[in-house]
Enzyme design. Structure first.
Site, PDB file in Angstrom:
ATOM      1  N   GLU A  81       0.836  -1.204   0.000  1.00  0.00           N
ATOM      2  CA  GLU A  81       0.000   0.000   0.000  1.00  0.00           C
ATOM      3  C   GLU A  81       0.869   1.250   0.000  1.00  0.00           C
ATOM      4  O   GLU A  81       2.081   1.177   0.192  1.00  0.00           O
ATOM      5  CB  GLU A  81      -0.932  -0.013   1.214  1.00  0.00           C
ATOM      6  CG  GLU A  81      -1.876  -1.204   1.170  1.00  0.00           C
ATOM      7  CD  GLU A  81      -3.050  -1.070   2.109  1.00  0.00           C
ATOM      8  OE1 GLU A  81      -3.173  -0.045   2.785  1.00  0.00           O
ATOM      9  OE2 GLU A  81      -3.854  -2.006   2.152  1.00  0.00           O
ATOM     10  N   HIS A 111      -8.760  10.244   2.468  1.00  0.00           N
ATOM     11  CA  HIS A 111      -8.370   9.124   1.611  1.00  0.00           C
ATOM     12  C   HIS A 111      -8.470   9.601   0.173  1.00  0.00           C
ATOM     13  O   HIS A 111      -9.488  10.157  -0.233  1.00  0.00           O
ATOM     14  CB  HIS A 111      -9.268   7.909   1.840  1.00  0.00           C
ATOM     15  CG  HIS A 111      -8.657   6.667   1.277  1.00  0.00           C
ATOM     16  ND1 HIS A 111      -8.552   6.448  -0.067  1.00  0.00           N
ATOM     17  CD2 HIS A 111      -8.079   5.603   1.890  1.00  0.00           C
ATOM     18  CE1 HIS A 111      -7.937   5.287  -0.272  1.00  0.00           C
ATOM     19  NE2 HIS A 111      -7.646   4.754   0.905  1.00  0.00           N
ATOM     20  N   HIS A 156     -11.243  10.592   6.143  1.00  0.00           N
ATOM     21  CA  HIS A 156     -11.076   9.155   6.348  1.00  0.00           C
ATOM     22  C   HIS A 156     -10.587   8.789   7.740  1.00  0.00           C
ATOM     23  O   HIS A 156     -11.040   7.825   8.328  1.00  0.00           O
ATOM     24  CB  HIS A 156     -10.074   8.668   5.298  1.00  0.00           C
ATOM     25  CG  HIS A 156      -9.828   7.200   5.297  1.00  0.00           C
ATOM     26  ND1 HIS A 156     -10.838   6.289   5.136  1.00  0.00           N
ATOM     27  CD2 HIS A 156      -8.675   6.480   5.422  1.00  0.00           C
ATOM     28  CE1 HIS A 156     -10.334   5.063   5.159  1.00  0.00           C
ATOM     29  NE2 HIS A 156      -9.023   5.155   5.345  1.00  0.00           N
ATOM     30  N   ARG A 174      -0.565   9.350   1.535  1.00  0.00           N
ATOM     31  CA  ARG A 174      -1.942   9.756   1.215  1.00  0.00           C
ATOM     32  C   ARG A 174      -2.119  11.264   1.070  1.00  0.00           C
ATOM     33  O   ARG A 174      -2.878  11.716   0.222  1.00  0.00           O
ATOM     34  CB  ARG A 174      -2.869   9.278   2.324  1.00  0.00           C
ATOM     35  CG  ARG A 174      -3.018   7.813   2.248  1.00  0.00           C
ATOM     36  CD  ARG A 174      -4.057   7.315   3.174  1.00  0.00           C
ATOM     37  NE  ARG A 174      -4.196   5.900   2.891  1.00  0.00           N
ATOM     38  CZ  ARG A 174      -4.868   5.062   3.630  1.00  0.00           C
ATOM     39  NH1 ARG A 174      -5.479   5.486   4.713  1.00  0.00           N
ATOM     40  NH2 ARG A 174      -4.943   3.792   3.314  1.00  0.00           N
ATOM     41  N   ARG A 234      -1.092   9.399   8.638  1.00  0.00           N
ATOM     42  CA  ARG A 234      -1.056   7.960   8.935  1.00  0.00           C
ATOM     43  C   ARG A 234      -0.564   7.168   7.723  1.00  0.00           C
ATOM     44  O   ARG A 234      -0.999   7.388   6.598  1.00  0.00           O
ATOM     45  CB  ARG A 234      -2.465   7.497   9.273  1.00  0.00           C
ATOM     46  CG  ARG A 234      -2.604   6.028   9.490  1.00  0.00           C
ATOM     47  CD  ARG A 234      -4.040   5.684   9.755  1.00  0.00           C
ATOM     48  NE  ARG A 234      -4.826   5.756   8.559  1.00  0.00           N
ATOM     49  CZ  ARG A 234      -5.455   4.713   8.015  1.00  0.00           C
ATOM     50  NH1 ARG A 234      -5.376   3.531   8.582  1.00  0.00           N
ATOM     51  NH2 ARG A 234      -6.167   4.857   6.923  1.00  0.00           N
TER      52      ARG A 234
HETATM   53  C1  LIG Z   1     -13.630   2.574   4.822  1.00  0.00           C
HETATM   54  C2  LIG Z   1     -12.447   2.420   5.727  1.00  0.00           C
HETATM   55  C3  LIG Z   1     -11.405   1.604   5.341  1.00  0.00           C
HETATM   56  C4  LIG Z   1     -10.310   1.469   6.186  1.00  0.00           C
HETATM   57  N1  LIG Z   1      -9.302   0.597   5.825  1.00  0.00           N
HETATM   58  C5  LIG Z   1      -8.288   0.370   6.686  1.00  0.00           C
HETATM   59  C6  LIG Z   1      -7.317  -0.626   6.430  1.00  0.00           C
HETATM   60  O1  LIG Z   1      -7.367  -1.315   5.427  1.00  0.00           O
HETATM   61  N2  LIG Z   1      -6.326  -0.790   7.342  1.00  0.00           N
HETATM   62  C7  LIG Z   1      -6.246  -0.051   8.477  1.00  0.00           C
HETATM   63  O2  LIG Z   1      -5.312  -0.254   9.256  1.00  0.00           O
HETATM   64  N3  LIG Z   1      -7.160   0.884   8.744  1.00  0.00           N
HETATM   65  C8  LIG Z   1      -8.185   1.104   7.902  1.00  0.00           C
HETATM   66  N4  LIG Z   1      -9.120   2.045   8.205  1.00  0.00           N
HETATM   67  C9  LIG Z   1      -9.013   2.764   9.477  1.00  0.00           C
HETATM   68  C10 LIG Z   1      -9.390   1.804  10.581  1.00  0.00           C
HETATM   69  O3  LIG Z   1     -10.479   1.032  10.177  1.00  0.00           O
HETATM   70  C11 LIG Z   1      -9.753   2.529  11.845  1.00  0.00           C
HETATM   71  O4  LIG Z   1      -8.823   3.513  12.148  1.00  0.00           O
HETATM   72  C12 LIG Z   1      -9.774   1.543  13.008  1.00  0.00           C
HETATM   73  O5  LIG Z   1     -10.610   0.468  12.668  1.00  0.00           O
HETATM   74  C13 LIG Z   1     -10.271   2.245  14.250  1.00  0.00           C
HETATM   75  O6  LIG Z   1     -10.615   1.282  15.185  1.00  0.00           O
HETATM   76  P1  LIG Z   1     -11.185   1.758  16.590  1.00  0.00           P
HETATM   77  O7  LIG Z   1     -11.539   0.533  17.319  1.00  0.00           O
HETATM   78  O8  LIG Z   1     -10.269   2.696  17.209  1.00  0.00           O
HETATM   79  O9  LIG Z   1     -12.489   2.607  16.177  1.00  0.00           O
HETATM   80  P2  LIG Z   1     -13.797   2.135  15.433  1.00  0.00           P
HETATM   81  O10 LIG Z   1     -13.564   0.897  14.676  1.00  0.00           O
HETATM   82  O11 LIG Z   1     -14.311   3.294  14.691  1.00  0.00           O
HETATM   83  O12 LIG Z   1     -14.754   1.830  16.633  1.00  0.00           O
HETATM   84  C14 LIG Z   1     -15.282   2.848  17.454  1.00  0.00           C
HETATM   85  C15 LIG Z   1     -16.452   2.293  18.211  1.00  0.00           C
HETATM   86  O13 LIG Z   1     -16.930   3.222  19.156  1.00  0.00           O
HETATM   87  C16 LIG Z   1     -18.339   3.297  19.057  1.00  0.00           C
HETATM   88  N5  LIG Z   1     -18.775   4.583  19.574  1.00  0.00           N
HETATM   89  C17 LIG Z   1     -18.544   5.818  19.073  1.00  0.00           C
HETATM   90  N6  LIG Z   1     -19.061   6.741  19.887  1.00  0.00           N
HETATM   91  C18 LIG Z   1     -19.609   6.087  20.926  1.00  0.00           C
HETATM   92  C19 LIG Z   1     -20.243   6.479  22.131  1.00  0.00           C
HETATM   93  N7  LIG Z   1     -20.469   7.747  22.415  1.00  0.00           N
HETATM   94  N8  LIG Z   1     -20.636   5.516  22.997  1.00  0.00           N
HETATM   95  C20 LIG Z   1     -20.450   4.212  22.737  1.00  0.00           C
HETATM   96  N9  LIG Z   1     -19.860   3.786  21.617  1.00  0.00           N
HETATM   97  C21 LIG Z   1     -19.434   4.709  20.732  1.00  0.00           C
HETATM   98  C22 LIG Z   1     -18.602   3.085  17.581  1.00  0.00           C
HETATM   99  O14 LIG Z   1     -19.942   2.756  17.357  1.00  0.00           O
HETATM  100  C23 LIG Z   1     -17.627   1.945  17.329  1.00  0.00           C
HETATM  101  O15 LIG Z   1     -18.159   0.737  17.750  1.00  0.00           O
HETATM  102  C24 LIG Z   1     -10.230   2.186   7.392  1.00  0.00           C
HETATM  103  C25 LIG Z   1     -11.287   3.015   7.765  1.00  0.00           C
HETATM  104  C26 LIG Z   1     -12.387   3.129   6.954  1.00  0.00           C
HETATM  105  C27 LIG Z   1     -13.502   4.004   7.376  1.00  0.00           C
END
Ligand SMILES: Cc1cc2nc3c(=O)[nH]c(=O)nc-3n(C[C@H](O)[C@H](O)[C@H](O)COP(=O)(O)OP(=O)(O)OC[C@H]3O[C@@H](n4cnc5c(N)ncnc54)[C@H](O)[C@@H]3O)c2cc1C
Length: 848
Positions: A115, A236, A344, A282, A379
């Site tokens: 990537e 993105h 993104h 990016r 990132r």
């Molecule tokens: C389309 C897309 C493609 C991506 N592709 C990649 C990839 O290939 N590789 C990579 O490394 N990263 C990728 N990313 C980035 C990566 O997915 C995220 O940075 C990572 O998954 C974040 O994980 P997290 O657990 O921190 O947050 P999230 O996965 O966003 O989880 C946050 C959680 O908190 C919950 N939440 C939010 N507010 C509240 C609240 N007030 N009370 C209770 N719950 C709440 C949400 O509902 C969710 O369940 C991508 C992101 C997107 C959007």
């Protein structure tokens, strides 16, 4: 009405990878509750496509991964956090695989994607292009089958429950809105881990689900946490363009497989912009696309991703879901796909150390919400899922220690519960429409003024408009009405992004200012915002150099030209080797190349010509590998081993030319480092049996500090600070200008990272007393005679550590150690070295 109450050992907020993984790990140590605002699968994680970056291949190394991460981070990465990520991720991946997570395989080994910004294939994926969904489902399965974990869907965290405010506060848990009952419930816990993800859905065009609006940032900000670098929003570059703004991500891995970006004239515009062309970081690609879009006379808000030249069957197999999505929209992925950038990833977030600790006791953050400094200003693709598992794990480990040390006092909770008389949250459903209207307004403001390209005037307008929305929201008394609270959270998050962007008068990584289009190489800083200090009045501090408003009575000193970048040891070593080769070999070794054929092979043997302690073995391996990566390496000792005259320490086989050309550089490094290690070992031996430790200083050869300090460590010494950036040492000149030790310590304390130690230099007993009284962690006893030092140690009486410094010789060091000091720093270790004599003999391998 009294709140419902739940109590757990660990409370995890959020069900993305960071939250689910943290819950999974925490369940080994106690009861766990996971609260999440919608369904468990509603997260950024679920949508991740490309995969998870980790070193698993023999051709790859953590150093390469670290270099790529730091390059993308444009000087703002925290190298310690990056080192942690790249070194610990392979272990977490191995455990995940052992627990049953299936990543895609090819020919019996893990299939690795390439990537943007990665110079090696290292991106593990699952289900082709649905890595996030697969990993989210796998972790959800683990959670649901685990009796120690209770999952609460439709539970939205609204407020952090604090015993005491701000930095001194202790987190007792969360106030959580239960959508099923329409009431607030209080969840109490020994440790609360916030994994609430990012905020990119505050923009109109986004790849994130609608829930990703920065709740975690707003909650932590309201609780008094420091919020870092919010201006860095990663856009993105390639999301499928559709006029209704529903952006679907076209993974970077598609460009990794060779897709080209074309403008409306059919030109590959990235080729002229960056050596990695479409695979440039990016920010570079997104800004280039934005420029092309603005240049188009027909105002088409997209460019094309062209796959015409690629094997279409391979593309369909590798990206089945993207292929299908395009087909559903009538777009043929075998031809060209219209793409445009979309918000993104939130690069900044709640400031934490590498163990997820915030400034509030008992409150941890991880995943996209946390700002540990891994991402710097931008990132690197696929590092965020890696971040979730590495730092989700670490947050639990430090929370576990917190539980064990019983810092969470049940009395504190009982007192809080007993006295909880604050007004309760309620819901007024007529406010729901207003919430959606505010949300729409904010997304337009952010897209218009704080998108890929920003400038002062627009950002100031954004702040003014956000302020107007805030004023109208609170025109009536909303108290703790649910929709008003979450509207206010949105305003807070948007304001943090805009204020950060306004304050950062330069362009760097994910932040581009058209009025300041260049990186400011003289001033590298993080923006830190804390409640009460918004709208540009920022207090900034971190591990790197800082920019902060100077108090009125002092003039800001114009920084001299300086290189503020903090590099990892490995990248520094590479630089040193590159420089040495540039200095010695430059355009080529004309003598060797004239006489020795390219194909001739030889063996070189390094032999000791004196007794000593060896250091630099791994470094000289890299020297040879710089010129011939196929050399065969046979070390017989490792750094820190004692060796005798005539011992053979390394044998190396490879191109004769490479061996001869590298000889001088390798010997210079090995002899110098071994000289330092040998002298250090003599000092260490001299103080054997005492509790003191030998320290080095900054008196190292310019540019070679990392090597000098490695050699000290090999000799059994301990490294003092690496540079001015990683530890506080208040010296006489600082004390003079600050008006005394007390003032100097308190000024520094205001500005440094939690947990960073403060050392104060003292030259007499009065200064020692003052330093002890103001809580210095280490007191340097500078150039004192033995008697004064003895009295100083009596005064300190274990309240701080002590370091003896100045004129330490082998003759004197034992006496000083016996006085009871903790450390003895010896400048001579690195400023007065004599190289250890070592030879290299080369034998030709006959041609057969
Ligand atoms: C389309 C897309 C493609 C991506 N592709 C990649 C990839 O290939 N590789 C990579 O490394 N990263 C990728 N990313 C980035 C990566 O997915 C995220 O940075 C990572 O998954 C974040 O994980 P997290 O657990 O921190 O947050 P999230 O996965 O966003 O989880 C946050 C959680 O908190 C919950 N939440 C939010 N507010 C509240 C609240 N007030 N009370 C209770 N719950 C709440 C949400 O509902 C969710 O369940 C991508 C992101 C997107 C959007």
């Amino acid at each position: 009405m009294k709140n419902e109450m739940q109590q757990y050992d660990y409370l995890i907020a959020g069900s993305g990878l960071a939250g689910l993984y943290a819950a999974f790990v925490a369940s080994k140590y106690g009861s766990v509750a996971v609260v999440t605002k919608n369904k468990v699968s509603d997260s950024n994680t679920y949508y991740a496509q490309g995969g998870i970056a980790s070193v698993t291949d023999n051709e790859d190394t953590p150093e390469f991964h670290s270099n790529d991460t730091i390059t993308a981070g444009r000087g703002l990465c925290n190298p310690v956090a990056v080192d942690t990520l790249v070194n610990e991720c392979p272990l977490r991946i191995k455990e995940l695989i052992e627990d049953g997570m299936n990543f895609d395989m090819s020919g019996g080994v893990l299939a690795l994607g390439l990537e943007g910004g990665h110079r090696r294939r290292r991106v593990l994926h699952a289900g082709g292009d649905i890595t996030g969904r697969r990993i989210s489902e796998f972790m959800t399965g683990q959670i649901l089958s685990n009796p120690k974990i209770t999952l609460f869907e439709n539970h939205q965290a609204l407020e952090i429950i604090l015993d005491g405010k701000g930095d001194g506060g202790r987190c007792l848990g969360l106030k959580v809105w239960n959508f099923d009952t329409g009431r607030v419930e209080n969840f109490y816990a020994g440790s609360t881990i916030m994994a609430l993800g990012g905020a990119s859905a505050i923009y109109s065009r986004t790849t994130n689900p609608q829930s990703s609006i920065g709740d975690g940032v707003a909650l932590c900000y309201n609780a008094g946490c420091q919020i870092a670098d919010m201006e860095f929003i990663q856009f993105h570059p390639t999301t499928l363009y559709s006029p209704d703004n529903k952006s679907y991500l076209i993974s970077e891995a598609v460009r990794g497989e060779g897709a080209h970006l074309l403008n409306h004239n059919g030109e590959r515009f990235m080729v002229n912009i960056h050596p990695l062309a479409e695979l440039a970081p990016r920010d570079v690609v997104a800004q280039a696309i934005e420029r092309e879009i603005k240049r188009d006379p027909h105002n088409r808000p997209y460019v094309y991703l062209s796959l015409k030249h690629l094997d279409s069957e391979k593309i369909r197999r590798r990206f089945p879901h993207i292929f299908q999505k395009c087909e559903d929209l009538g777009i043929d992925m075998r031809d060209k796909v219209p793409v445009a950038p979309a918000a993104h990833y939130m690069v900044g977030g709640v400031k934490s150390d590498i163990d997820g600790k915030t400034s509030i006791t008992g409150l941890y953050v991880c995943g996209e919400l946390a700002s540990t400094g891994i991402m710097g200003a931008n990132r690197l693709a696929s590092n965020s899922l890696a971040e979730c598992i590495v730092f989700g794990y670490r947050a639990v480990m430090s929370a576990k220690e917190h539980q064990a040390s019983n810092l969470f006092a049940q009395e504190s909770l009982d007192r809080y519960v007993g006295s909880a008389t604050e007004p309760q949250y309620y819901i007024d459903s007529t406010k729901q429409d207003e919430y959606f209207r505010i949300r729409e307004q904010i997304s337009l403001i952010m897209t218009r003024y704080a998108g890929i390209v920003r400038e002062r005037e627009g950002l100031e307008s954004a702040l003014a408009e956000l302020e107007q929305i805030r004023e109208s929201l609170f025109a009536g008394d909303c108290g703790r009405e649910f929709y008003s609270s979450i509207s206010e959270n949105l305003i807070i998050v948007a304001t943090l992004v805009v204020s950060g962007a306004l304050y950062r008068e330069e362009s760097r990584g994910g932040h581009f200012r058209s009025d300041y289009p260049k990186e400011n190489i003289f001033n590298l800083f993080h923006t830190i915002q804390q409640k009460g200090k918004m709208n540009g009045s920022l207090s900034a501090n971190w591990y790197a150099s800082v920019k902060r408003p100077m108090p009125n009575n002092r003039k800001e000193i114009t920084p001299k030209k300086q290189n503020n970048r903090i590099m990892t040891h490995n990248s520094l070593i590479d630089k040193i080797i590159d420089l040495a080769i540039e200095e010695d070999v430059a355009s080529g070794d004309i003598t060797t190349n004239s006489i020795i054929l390219e194909k001739t092979k030889a063996t070189a043997v390094f032999k000791m010509k004196a007794d000593g302690v060896v250091s630099g073995i791994s470094i000289i391996k890299r020297v040879f590998e710089h010129l011939d990566k196929n050399v065969i390496w046979r070390p017989f000792v490792k750094d820190g081993d004692s060796v005798n005259k005539e011992d053979v320490i390394v044998e190396i086989e490879g191109s004769y030319r490479c061996l001869l050309t590298s000889e001088r550089i390798a010997l210079n490094i090995l002899q110098r480092m071994s000289g330092i290690a040998t002298l250090t070992a003599q000092f260490v031996k001299e103080i054997e049996g005492t509790d003191a430790k030998i320290l080095d200083t900054r008196k190292t050869a310019p540019g070679l500090r990392v090597l000098d300090k490695m050699a000290v460590a090999a000799g059994g010494g301990k490294n003092h600070r690496m540079g001015l950036y990683d530890m506080v040492l208040i010296k006489d000149n600082h004390i003079k200008i600050a008006g005394g030790i007390k003032n100097a310590v308190s000024q520094v304390r205001e500005n440094i990272n939690m947990g960073m130690k403060i050392e104060v230099e003292t030259s007499n007993l009065d200064e020692v007393r003052e330093a002890v009284e103001c809580g210095a962690d280490i007191i340097m006893l500078d150039n004192m005679d033995n008697d004064t030092m003895r009295r100083a140690i009596e005064i300190i009486a274990g309240r701080a550590e002590s370091e003896a410094s100045g004129n330490m010789t082998l003759d004197r060091v034992k006496e000083v150690a016996m006085l009871g000091v903790n450390y003895i720093s010896v400048g001579a270790l690195t400023h007065s070295i004599s190289a250890l004599d070592i030879s290299m003999n080369v034998t030709v391998i006959p041609d057969n």
